[in-house]
Design an enzyme around this catalytic site. Structure first.
Site, PDB file in Angstrom:
ATOM      1  N   THR A 147       2.574  -2.567  -2.070  1.00  0.00           N
ATOM      2  CA  THR A 147       3.863  -2.702  -1.359  1.00  0.00           C
ATOM      3  C   THR A 147       5.019  -2.146  -2.186  1.00  0.00           C
ATOM      4  O   THR A 147       5.857  -1.396  -1.683  1.00  0.00           O
ATOM      5  CB  THR A 147       4.125  -4.190  -1.036  1.00  0.00           C
ATOM      6  OG1 THR A 147       2.991  -4.720  -0.340  1.00  0.00           O
ATOM      7  CG2 THR A 147       5.380  -4.357  -0.195  1.00  0.00           C
ATOM      8  N   HIS A 185       3.569   1.419   6.943  1.00  0.00           N
ATOM      9  CA  HIS A 185       3.030   0.085   7.237  1.00  0.00           C
ATOM     10  C   HIS A 185       1.562   0.252   7.579  1.00  0.00           C
ATOM     11  O   HIS A 185       1.183   1.226   8.228  1.00  0.00           O
ATOM     12  CB  HIS A 185       3.742  -0.542   8.451  1.00  0.00           C
ATOM     13  CG  HIS A 185       2.979  -1.703   9.028  1.00  0.00           C
ATOM     14  ND1 HIS A 185       3.084  -2.975   8.520  1.00  0.00           N
ATOM     15  CD2 HIS A 185       2.046  -1.767  10.011  1.00  0.00           C
ATOM     16  CE1 HIS A 185       2.256  -3.780   9.181  1.00  0.00           C
ATOM     17  NE2 HIS A 185       1.618  -3.073  10.095  1.00  0.00           N
ATOM     18  N   ARG A 222       2.423   5.476  -1.236  1.00  0.00           N
ATOM     19  CA  ARG A 222       3.620   4.807  -1.752  1.00  0.00           C
ATOM     20  C   ARG A 222       3.977   5.286  -3.162  1.00  0.00           C
ATOM     21  O   ARG A 222       5.159   5.433  -3.481  1.00  0.00           O
ATOM     22  CB  ARG A 222       3.451   3.294  -1.671  1.00  0.00           C
ATOM     23  CG  ARG A 222       3.658   2.794  -0.226  1.00  0.00           C
ATOM     24  CD  ARG A 222       3.188   1.398  -0.023  1.00  0.00           C
ATOM     25  NE  ARG A 222       3.686   0.808   1.231  1.00  0.00           N
ATOM     26  CZ  ARG A 222       3.267  -0.358   1.708  1.00  0.00           C
ATOM     27  NH1 ARG A 222       2.348  -1.064   1.053  1.00  0.00           N
ATOM     28  NH2 ARG A 222       3.759  -0.834   2.827  1.00  0.00           N
ATOM     29  N   ASN A 260       9.402   1.808   1.873  1.00  0.00           N
ATOM     30  CA  ASN A 260       8.134   2.178   1.238  1.00  0.00           C
ATOM     31  C   ASN A 260       7.215   3.014   2.128  1.00  0.00           C
ATOM     32  O   ASN A 260       5.996   2.995   1.982  1.00  0.00           O
ATOM     33  CB  ASN A 260       7.438   0.934   0.683  1.00  0.00           C
ATOM     34  CG  ASN A 260       7.120  -0.080   1.755  1.00  0.00           C
ATOM     35  OD1 ASN A 260       7.365   0.158   2.934  1.00  0.00           O
ATOM     36  ND2 ASN A 260       6.558  -1.211   1.360  1.00  0.00           N
ATOM     37  N   GLU A 309      -1.148  -5.617  16.644  1.00  0.00           N
ATOM     38  CA  GLU A 309      -0.160  -4.565  16.407  1.00  0.00           C
ATOM     39  C   GLU A 309      -0.449  -3.329  17.264  1.00  0.00           C
ATOM     40  O   GLU A 309       0.475  -2.706  17.798  1.00  0.00           O
ATOM     41  CB  GLU A 309      -0.128  -4.216  14.921  1.00  0.00           C
ATOM     42  CG  GLU A 309       0.447  -5.366  14.092  1.00  0.00           C
ATOM     43  CD  GLU A 309       0.343  -5.174  12.581  1.00  0.00           C
ATOM     44  OE1 GLU A 309       0.782  -6.083  11.861  1.00  0.00           O
ATOM     45  OE2 GLU A 309      -0.181  -4.133  12.121  1.00  0.00           O
ATOM     46  N   ARG A 325      -5.208   0.595   3.607  1.00  0.00           N
ATOM     47  CA  ARG A 325      -4.420  -0.129   2.593  1.00  0.00           C
ATOM     48  C   ARG A 325      -4.592   0.544   1.222  1.00  0.00           C
ATOM     49  O   ARG A 325      -3.641   0.613   0.444  1.00  0.00           O
ATOM     50  CB  ARG A 325      -4.851  -1.600   2.518  1.00  0.00           C
ATOM     51  CG  ARG A 325      -4.654  -2.416   3.792  1.00  0.00           C
ATOM     52  CD  ARG A 325      -3.231  -2.791   4.129  1.00  0.00           C
ATOM     53  NE  ARG A 325      -2.471  -3.326   3.036  1.00  0.00           N
ATOM     54  CZ  ARG A 325      -1.252  -3.879   3.191  1.00  0.00           C
ATOM     55  NH1 ARG A 325      -0.681  -3.965   4.401  1.00  0.00           N
ATOM     56  NH2 ARG A 325      -0.591  -4.331   2.167  1.00  0.00           N
TER      57      ARG A 325
HETATM   58  P1  DAT Z   1       2.969  -4.560   3.223  1.00  0.00           P
HETATM   59  O1  DAT Z   1       3.876  -3.627   3.985  1.00  0.00           O
HETATM   60  O2  DAT Z   1       2.412  -3.915   1.980  1.00  0.00           O
HETATM   61  O3  DAT Z   1       1.907  -5.194   4.075  1.00  0.00           O
HETATM   62  P2  DAT Z   1       4.371  -7.138   3.329  1.00  0.00           P
HETATM   63  O4  DAT Z   1       3.615  -7.392   4.592  1.00  0.00           O
HETATM   64  O5  DAT Z   1       4.325  -8.178   2.254  1.00  0.00           O
HETATM   65  O6  DAT Z   1       3.906  -5.746   2.655  1.00  0.00           O
HETATM   66  O7  DAT Z   1       5.908  -6.881   3.662  1.00  0.00           O
HETATM   67  C1  DAT Z   1       6.275  -6.143   4.813  1.00  0.00           C
HETATM   68  C2  DAT Z   1       7.397  -5.220   4.440  1.00  0.00           C
HETATM   69  O8  DAT Z   1       8.549  -5.981   4.067  1.00  0.00           O
HETATM   70  C3  DAT Z   1       7.135  -4.319   3.210  1.00  0.00           C
HETATM   71  O9  DAT Z   1       6.394  -3.166   3.522  1.00  0.00           O
HETATM   72  C4  DAT Z   1       8.530  -4.009   2.761  1.00  0.00           C
HETATM   73  C5  DAT Z   1       9.284  -5.305   3.043  1.00  0.00           C
HETATM   74  N1  DAT Z   1       9.309  -6.142   1.837  1.00  0.00           N
HETATM   75  C6  DAT Z   1       8.291  -6.888   1.328  1.00  0.00           C
HETATM   76  N2  DAT Z   1       8.655  -7.516   0.190  1.00  0.00           N
HETATM   77  C7  DAT Z   1       9.952  -7.167  -0.017  1.00  0.00           C
HETATM   78  C8  DAT Z   1      10.920  -7.479  -1.024  1.00  0.00           C
HETATM   79  N3  DAT Z   1      10.628  -8.284  -2.043  1.00  0.00           N
HETATM   80  N4  DAT Z   1      12.147  -6.917  -0.917  1.00  0.00           N
HETATM   81  C9  DAT Z   1      12.479  -6.092   0.120  1.00  0.00           C
HETATM   82  N5  DAT Z   1      11.604  -5.761   1.103  1.00  0.00           N
HETATM   83  C10 DAT Z   1      10.372  -6.286   1.042  1.00  0.00           C
HETATM   84 MG    MG Z   2       2.045  -6.525   5.623  1.00  0.00          MG
END
Ligand code: DAT
Ligand code: MG
Length: 140
Positions: free
Chosen positions: A93, A117, A104, A114, A128, A87
């Site tokens: 994110t 994952h 990122r 981004n 997963e 992470r």
């Molecule tokens: P991460 O991938 O950092 O664990 P997350 O689990 O909150 O983040 O979200 C999963 C994915 O969803 C993230 O990598 C990209 C998409 N995502 C998250 N927030 C978003 C937003 N506000 N608008 C568009 N896509 C989003």
């Molecule tokens: Mg996530």
């Protein structure tokens, strides 16, 4: 800290731009070992099942379309404290919030596209990994 495994995806925006090697170099430089890796093209339904936890979020449909838009590289990374370390290497994110030098910050195109994952906890890492790999495919 214990030797741990985490699940990682190099996302379509990154595979399309030929960034798999550059991203893997970041993992390896951070001491994460790639113990399983495969390139696959998810269907939208498979992407939806993987991201089911986000099903109620407004961006869910867009996220599933994106994850099925081109091949991904699914991986298992192993190392001391691998979940937190990955992470850290990934960065926040939203690339606008990601620390300099993170994947990122360097490669992501937007909060949705981004580049990577990474699992967020031991329970999700185990789920997963099992969704994408059999035990025989994990070569430590
Ligand atoms: P991460 O991938 O950092 O664990 P997350 O689990 O909150 O983040 O979200 C999963 C994915 O969803 C993230 O990598 C990209 C998409 N995502 C998250 N927030 C978003 C937003 N506000 N608008 C568009 N896509 C989003
Ligand atoms: Mg996530």
């Amino acid at each position: 800290m214990a030797l741990e495994r985490t699940f990682s995806i190099i996302k379509p925006d990154a595979t399309k731009r030929n960034l798999t090697g550059a991203i893997n170099a970041k993992f390896e430089a951070a001491g994460l070992r790639i113990v399983a890796q495969k390139r696959i093209h998810l269907t939208k339904a498979q992407a939806g099942a993987f991201y089911a936890v986000h099903a109620e979020r407004p961006f869910y449909d867009e996220l599933c379309e994106f994850m099925a838009s081109a091949p991904i590289v699914a991986q298992v990374l192993e190392g001391e404290g691998a979940i937190a370390k990955n992470r850290e290497v990934m960065g926040a994110t939203n690339p606008a919030d990601a620390d300099a030098g993170t994947i990122r910050a360097e490669f992501a195109q937007s909060v949705g596209e981004n580049s990577v994952h990474g699992s967020d906890a031991p329970e999700t890492a185990a789920e997963e990994i099992a969704y994408f790999f059999s035990g025989l495919e994990l070569v430590g």
